[in-house]
Design a protein around this motif. Structure first.
Motif, short mmCIF file in Angstrom:
data_model
loop_
_atom_site.label_atom_id
_atom_site.label_comp_id
_atom_site.label_asym_id
_atom_site.label_seq_id
_atom_site.Cartn_x
_atom_site.Cartn_y
_atom_site.Cartn_z
N ALA A 192 -2.63 11.11 -8.74
CA ALA A 192 -1.25 11.60 -8.65
C ALA A 192 -1.08 12.33 -7.32
N HIS A 193 0.13 12.31 -6.80
CA HIS A 193 0.50 12.99 -5.54
C HIS A 193 -0.28 12.45 -4.35
N GLN A 194 -0.53 11.16 -4.37
CA GLN A 194 -1.26 10.47 -3.29
C GLN A 194 -0.27 9.63 -2.49
N GLY A 195 -0.43 9.61 -1.18
CA GLY A 195 0.40 8.76 -0.34
C GLY A 195 0.05 7.31 -0.54
N VAL A 196 1.06 6.46 -0.72
CA VAL A 196 0.85 5.03 -0.93
C VAL A 196 1.80 4.23 -0.04
N VAL A 197 1.38 3.04 0.32
CA VAL A 197 2.25 2.10 1.01
C VAL A 197 2.82 1.16 -0.03
N PHE A 210 5.39 18.03 9.57
CA PHE A 210 5.47 16.69 10.13
C PHE A 210 6.06 15.72 9.12
N LYS A 211 7.01 14.90 9.57
CA LYS A 211 7.61 13.88 8.72
C LYS A 211 7.32 12.52 9.34
N LEU A 212 6.63 11.67 8.59
CA LEU A 212 6.36 10.31 9.05
C LEU A 212 7.64 9.49 9.05
N HIS A 213 7.81 8.68 10.09
CA HIS A 213 8.95 7.77 10.16
C HIS A 213 8.51 6.37 9.74
N VAL A 214 9.46 5.58 9.34
CA VAL A 214 9.16 4.22 8.90
C VAL A 214 8.63 3.37 10.05
N THR A 215 8.84 3.79 11.28
CA THR A 215 8.34 3.05 12.43
C THR A 215 6.82 2.99 12.46
N SER A 216 6.15 3.88 11.73
CA SER A 216 4.68 3.87 11.66
C SER A 216 4.14 2.92 10.60
N LEU A 217 5.01 2.28 9.85
CA LEU A 217 4.59 1.43 8.74
C LEU A 217 3.68 0.29 9.17
N ALA A 218 3.92 -0.27 10.34
CA ALA A 218 3.08 -1.39 10.82
C ALA A 218 1.63 -0.97 11.01
N TYR A 219 1.39 0.33 11.22
CA TYR A 219 0.03 0.82 11.41
C TYR A 219 -0.53 1.43 10.13
N LEU A 220 0.32 1.95 9.28
CA LEU A 220 -0.15 2.52 8.01
C LEU A 220 -0.53 1.42 7.02
N GLY A 221 0.25 0.35 6.99
CA GLY A 221 0.05 -0.72 6.02
C GLY A 221 -1.35 -1.31 5.99
N PRO A 222 -1.87 -1.78 7.12
CA PRO A 222 -3.20 -2.41 7.09
C PRO A 222 -4.34 -1.46 6.73
N TYR A 223 -4.16 -0.17 6.99
CA TYR A 223 -5.24 0.79 6.77
C TYR A 223 -5.06 1.64 5.51
N ALA A 224 -4.02 1.39 4.74
CA ALA A 224 -3.75 2.21 3.55
C ALA A 224 -4.86 2.05 2.52
N GLU A 225 -5.26 3.18 1.94
CA GLU A 225 -6.29 3.16 0.90
C GLU A 225 -5.68 2.83 -0.46
N PHE A 226 -4.46 3.29 -0.69
CA PHE A 226 -3.79 3.08 -1.97
C PHE A 226 -2.47 2.38 -1.73
N LYS A 227 -2.21 1.37 -2.57
CA LYS A 227 -1.01 0.55 -2.39
C LYS A 227 -0.29 0.37 -3.72
#
Length: 196
Positions: A143-148, A95-112
Protein backbone atom coordinates in the motif's frame (compact mmCIF):
# COMPACT_ATOMS: atom_id res chain seq x y z
CA UNK A 1 24.24 68.73 -6.79
CA UNK A 2 24.31 65.64 -9.10
CA UNK A 3 22.81 62.37 -7.89
CA UNK A 4 24.88 59.24 -7.90
CA UNK A 5 23.06 55.94 -8.31
CA UNK A 6 24.51 52.58 -7.61
CA UNK A 7 23.01 49.56 -9.38
CA UNK A 8 23.74 46.09 -8.11
CA UNK A 9 22.84 43.07 -10.22
CA UNK A 10 22.48 39.88 -8.26
CA UNK A 11 22.32 36.54 -10.07
CA UNK A 12 19.00 34.81 -9.62
CA UNK A 13 19.87 31.36 -8.28
CA UNK A 14 16.61 29.73 -9.35
CA UNK A 15 16.82 30.79 -12.99
CA UNK A 16 20.31 29.67 -14.04
CA UNK A 17 20.79 26.06 -15.06
CA UNK A 18 22.71 24.31 -12.30
CA UNK A 19 23.24 20.93 -10.63
CA UNK A 20 20.86 20.01 -7.83
CA UNK A 21 21.98 20.77 -4.28
CA UNK A 22 22.39 17.85 -1.88
CA UNK A 23 19.00 18.61 -0.27
CA UNK A 24 17.26 18.86 -3.65
CA UNK A 25 18.95 15.66 -4.83
CA UNK A 26 17.76 13.80 -1.73
CA UNK A 27 14.14 14.97 -2.14
CA UNK A 28 14.19 14.23 -5.87
CA UNK A 29 15.73 10.75 -5.52
CA UNK A 30 13.29 9.84 -2.73
CA UNK A 31 10.41 10.67 -5.08
CA UNK A 32 11.97 8.70 -7.94
CA UNK A 33 12.66 5.74 -5.63
CA UNK A 34 8.92 5.49 -4.89
CA UNK A 35 8.40 4.52 -8.53
CA UNK A 36 11.60 2.90 -9.80
CA UNK A 37 13.45 1.92 -6.61
CA UNK A 38 17.13 1.14 -7.10
CA UNK A 39 16.84 1.52 -10.86
CA UNK A 40 17.73 5.21 -10.50
CA UNK A 41 21.35 4.30 -11.25
CA UNK A 42 20.24 2.92 -14.64
CA UNK A 43 19.05 6.41 -15.59
CA UNK A 44 22.46 7.94 -14.92
CA UNK A 45 24.88 5.16 -16.00
CA UNK A 46 23.61 4.41 -19.49
CA UNK A 47 25.49 2.59 -22.24
CA UNK A 48 24.76 5.39 -24.74
CA UNK A 49 26.47 8.10 -22.68
CA UNK A 50 26.45 9.89 -19.35
CA UNK A 51 23.23 11.57 -18.28
CA UNK A 52 22.56 13.94 -15.42
CA UNK A 53 19.82 15.95 -13.73
CA UNK A 54 19.89 19.75 -13.88
CA UNK A 55 17.70 22.39 -12.28
CA UNK A 56 16.40 25.28 -14.37
CA UNK A 57 13.68 27.60 -13.06
CA UNK A 58 12.55 25.13 -10.35
CA UNK A 59 12.21 22.32 -12.90
CA UNK A 60 14.42 19.24 -12.99
CA UNK A 61 15.62 18.19 -16.43
CA UNK A 62 17.16 14.87 -17.46
CA UNK A 63 19.77 15.50 -20.11
CA UNK A 64 22.91 14.01 -21.62
CA UNK A 65 26.10 15.72 -20.54
CA UNK A 66 26.99 16.41 -24.17
CA UNK A 67 23.80 18.41 -24.76
CA UNK A 68 24.17 20.10 -21.38
CA UNK A 69 27.65 21.35 -22.28
CA UNK A 70 26.33 22.74 -25.57
CA UNK A 71 23.48 24.48 -23.74
CA UNK A 72 25.93 26.48 -21.62
CA UNK A 73 26.43 28.70 -24.69
CA UNK A 74 22.79 29.81 -24.46
CA UNK A 75 21.87 32.56 -22.03
CA UNK A 76 19.66 31.39 -19.14
CA UNK A 77 16.96 33.90 -20.12
CA UNK A 78 16.75 32.37 -23.60
CA UNK A 79 16.81 28.75 -22.41
CA UNK A 80 13.27 27.39 -22.06
CA UNK A 81 13.82 23.66 -21.88
CA UNK A 82 16.72 21.25 -21.81
CA UNK A 83 16.28 17.52 -22.23
CA UNK A 84 13.25 15.92 -20.56
CA UNK A 85 11.45 17.66 -17.73
CA UNK A 86 11.00 15.22 -14.83
CA UNK A 87 9.07 17.55 -12.59
CA UNK A 88 9.06 20.71 -10.54
CA UNK A 89 10.07 21.82 -7.05
CA UNK A 90 7.58 23.87 -5.07
CA UNK A 91 8.60 26.87 -2.97
CA UNK A 92 8.64 24.58 0.11
CA UNK A 93 11.06 22.16 -1.63
CA UNK A 94 8.50 19.46 -2.34
CA UNK A 95 8.88 17.70 -5.66
CA UNK A 96 6.04 16.86 -8.05
CA UNK A 97 6.73 14.45 -10.90
CA UNK A 98 5.35 15.49 -14.28
CA UNK A 99 3.90 13.12 -16.84
CA UNK A 100 6.79 14.03 -19.14
CA UNK A 101 8.96 11.64 -17.08
CA UNK A 102 6.70 8.67 -17.88
CA UNK A 103 8.87 7.48 -20.78
CA UNK A 104 11.72 6.96 -18.29
CA UNK A 105 9.69 5.74 -15.32
CA UNK A 106 7.78 3.10 -17.28
CA UNK A 107 10.63 0.77 -18.29
CA UNK A 108 12.23 0.86 -14.84
CA UNK A 109 9.12 0.69 -12.65
CA UNK A 110 9.19 -2.00 -9.97
CA UNK A 111 5.42 -2.08 -9.49
CA UNK A 112 2.85 -1.79 -12.25
CA UNK A 113 -0.92 -1.66 -12.61
CA UNK A 114 -2.92 -2.49 -15.72
CA UNK A 115 -6.39 -1.00 -16.19
CA UNK A 116 -9.30 -2.41 -18.14
CA UNK A 117 -10.22 -0.67 -21.44
CA UNK A 118 -13.42 0.64 -19.86
CA UNK A 119 -11.37 2.50 -17.20
CA UNK A 120 -8.67 3.97 -19.44
CA UNK A 121 -10.64 7.08 -20.38
CA UNK A 122 -11.65 7.73 -16.78
CA UNK A 123 -8.01 7.57 -15.68
CA UNK A 124 -6.94 9.83 -18.55
CA UNK A 125 -9.42 12.45 -17.32
CA UNK A 126 -7.68 12.46 -13.93
CA UNK A 127 -9.85 10.07 -11.89
CA UNK A 128 -8.60 7.44 -9.44
CA UNK A 129 -8.68 3.75 -10.37
CA UNK A 130 -11.41 1.69 -8.73
CA UNK A 131 -11.24 -2.04 -8.04
CA UNK A 132 -13.73 -2.82 -10.82
CA UNK A 133 -11.42 -1.09 -13.36
CA UNK A 134 -8.29 -2.91 -12.27
CA UNK A 135 -7.06 -5.45 -14.83
CA UNK A 136 -3.85 -6.66 -13.19
CA UNK A 137 -1.42 -5.56 -10.51
CA UNK A 138 2.16 -6.62 -9.81
CA UNK A 139 2.36 -9.29 -7.10
CA UNK A 140 3.33 -8.15 -3.59
CA UNK A 141 2.69 -4.47 -4.28
CA UNK A 142 2.50 -2.71 -0.90
CA UNK A 143 0.00 0.00 0.00
CA UNK A 144 1.09 3.61 -0.65
CA UNK A 145 3.59 2.51 -3.29
CA UNK A 146 4.25 4.42 -6.50
CA UNK A 147 3.08 2.50 -9.56
CA UNK A 148 3.09 3.06 -13.31
CA UNK A 149 -0.35 2.60 -14.87
CA UNK A 150 -0.62 0.70 -18.16
CA UNK A 151 -3.41 -0.18 -20.53
CA UNK A 152 -4.04 -3.91 -21.05
CA UNK A 153 -2.01 -3.61 -24.27
CA UNK A 154 1.05 -2.41 -22.27
CA UNK A 155 0.86 1.26 -23.23
CA UNK A 156 1.97 3.49 -20.31
CA UNK A 157 -0.90 5.84 -19.38
CA UNK A 158 0.46 7.56 -16.27
CA UNK A 159 1.37 6.89 -12.68
CA UNK A 160 -0.18 6.88 -9.27
CA UNK A 161 0.07 5.62 -5.70
CA UNK A 162 -1.63 2.45 -4.50
CA UNK A 163 -4.33 2.87 -1.87
CA UNK A 164 -4.27 -0.83 -1.01
CA UNK A 165 -1.77 -3.67 -1.23
CA UNK A 166 -2.19 -6.50 -3.73
CA UNK A 167 -3.80 -8.79 -1.14
CA UNK A 168 -6.14 -6.02 0.07
CA UNK A 169 -7.20 -5.33 -3.54
CA UNK A 170 -8.36 -8.90 -4.02
CA UNK A 171 -10.69 -8.70 -1.01
CA UNK A 172 -11.91 -5.12 -1.44
CA UNK A 173 -15.25 -3.80 -2.61
CA UNK A 174 -15.58 -3.26 -6.42
CA UNK A 175 -16.22 0.47 -5.88
CA UNK A 176 -13.16 0.94 -3.62
CA UNK A 177 -10.26 3.10 -4.80
CA UNK A 178 -7.15 0.99 -5.39
CA UNK A 179 -4.84 3.54 -7.06
CA UNK A 180 -4.73 7.28 -6.46
CA UNK A 181 -4.17 9.28 -9.62
CA UNK A 182 -0.93 11.29 -9.79
CA UNK A 183 -0.38 12.05 -13.49
CA UNK A 184 -1.57 10.79 -16.87
CA UNK A 185 -0.88 11.39 -20.55
CA UNK A 186 -4.15 13.34 -20.83
CA UNK A 187 -2.29 16.20 -19.14
CA UNK A 188 -0.52 16.89 -22.43
CA UNK A 189 -3.87 18.32 -23.56
CA UNK A 190 -5.33 19.55 -20.26
CA UNK A 191 -2.21 21.27 -18.89
CA UNK A 192 -0.10 21.94 -21.95
CA UNK A 193 0.69 25.50 -20.86
CA UNK A 194 2.21 24.52 -17.52
CA UNK A 195 4.07 21.29 -18.37
CA UNK A 196 7.29 22.85 -19.62
Amino acid sequence: KPRVSLLIFLPLSNTAMRPLTSEETEVFFQKLAKYIGGNIRLLIDRPDGTYCFRLHEDRVFYVSEEIMRKATNIGHKNLISLGTCFGKFSKTLKFKLHVTSLAYLGPYAEFKVWVKPSTEQSFLYGHHILKNGLGRITDNTPAHQGVVVYSMSDVPLGFGVTAKSTTECRASDPAAIVVYHQADIGEYLRDEDSLI
